[in-house]
Design a protein around this motif. Structure first.
Motif, short mmCIF file in Angstrom:
data_model
loop_
_atom_site.label_atom_id
_atom_site.label_comp_id
_atom_site.label_asym_id
_atom_site.label_seq_id
_atom_site.Cartn_x
_atom_site.Cartn_y
_atom_site.Cartn_z
N PRO A 20 54.73 31.98 -13.23
CA PRO A 20 55.51 30.76 -13.51
C PRO A 20 55.29 30.23 -14.92
O PRO A 20 56.18 29.63 -15.51
N ALA A 21 54.09 30.45 -15.45
CA ALA A 21 53.77 29.96 -16.80
C ALA A 21 53.83 31.09 -17.83
O ALA A 21 53.19 31.02 -18.88
N GLY A 22 54.56 32.16 -17.53
CA GLY A 22 54.66 33.28 -18.46
C GLY A 22 53.53 34.27 -18.25
O GLY A 22 53.01 34.42 -17.14
N ASP A 50 44.42 30.31 -15.64
CA ASP A 50 45.25 30.38 -14.43
C ASP A 50 46.54 31.15 -14.65
O ASP A 50 47.40 31.21 -13.78
N GLY A 51 46.70 31.77 -15.82
CA GLY A 51 47.89 32.57 -16.12
C GLY A 51 47.73 34.00 -15.65
O GLY A 51 46.66 34.42 -15.18
N ALA A 52 48.79 34.79 -15.80
CA ALA A 52 48.78 36.18 -15.34
C ALA A 52 47.64 36.99 -15.99
O ALA A 52 46.92 37.72 -15.31
N PHE A 85 57.77 39.48 -26.72
CA PHE A 85 57.06 39.01 -25.52
C PHE A 85 57.98 38.17 -24.64
O PHE A 85 57.96 38.28 -23.43
N ARG A 86 58.78 37.32 -25.26
CA ARG A 86 59.66 36.43 -24.49
C ARG A 86 60.73 37.20 -23.72
O ARG A 86 61.14 36.76 -22.65
N THR A 87 61.18 38.30 -24.27
CA THR A 87 62.28 39.06 -23.66
C THR A 87 61.79 40.31 -22.93
O THR A 87 62.60 41.18 -22.60
#
Length: 146
Positions: A20-22, A50-52, A85-87
Motif C-alpha cells: 500500500p505504501a509502495g 513497515d514497507g515491502a 521505480f514508480r512505473t
C-alpha cells in the motif's frame, strides 16, 4: 558505469511485491547527484520498516541497485531512476550489489560509530577520581605548612 568492479557473490536478486505504501524504500544517486565518490549508481538511502522492503529484510540501506525488472540503472539521472521505480508494476525484481561503499558523499542513513555511554562514564569517573586525589594531596600538603 563507474565502480562496476564487483564480485558476483555480492550481487543478489530480490523480488518484492509493491504494498500500500509502495516498495518501502528511498533512493539516492544518479549521474546528476552522485552519492558515492566517482560512482553515478543508485543507492538505497532509507528502508521503511513497515514497507515491502523492510518486511522482506534483504534490502539494506547503502545497497546499490544495479537494475529494476531487468532495466540497468547505470548512467541514469535520479529523476529517470525514480520514474522506473514508480512505473515498475506490482511485482518488482531488483538486482542489488550488497556491499557498502567506503567513500560517501552526504548522509549515508547510518550514523558513524559512536563510543558507548559506558566508556564515556568510565572516562568521566576516572577524571573525577583524579581530581579528588589531586585535591586530597593538595590539601594534605598545605596543612603540613601551618
Amino acid at each position: 558505469m563507474n565502480g562496476s568492479l564487483h564480485s558476483s557473490s555480492n550481487v543478489v536478486d530480490i523480488k518484492l511485491k509493491r504494498g500500500p505504501a509502495g516498495l518501502g524504500f528511498n533512493i539516492v544517486g544518479g549521474v546528476d547527484q552522485q552519492y558515492v565518490v566517482n560512482d553515478t549508481g543508485i543507492y538505497v538511502s532509507k528502508i521503511k520498516e513497515d514497507g515491502a522492503a523492510g518486511l522482506d529484510g534483504r534490502l539494506q540501506e547503502g545497497d546499490k541497485i544495479l537494475a529494476i525488472n531487468g532495466i540497468i540503472l547505470a548512467d541514469r539521472t535520479h529523476k529517470a531512476a525514480v520514474e522506473l521505480f514508480r512505473t515498475a508494476g506490482e511485482d518488482v525484481e531488483l538486482r542489488v550489489l550488497k556491499k557498502f561503499p567506503p567513500h560517501m558523499n552526504g548522509p549515508s542513513g547510518s550514523q558513524p560509530e559512536q563510543q558507548s555511554p559506558v566508556s564515556l562514564w568510565g572516562i568521566l569517573a576516572a577524571l573525577a577520581g583524579a581530581a579528588a586525589l589531586f585535591s586530597f594531596l593538595y590539601i594534605r600538603q598545605t596543612k603540613k605548612h601551618f
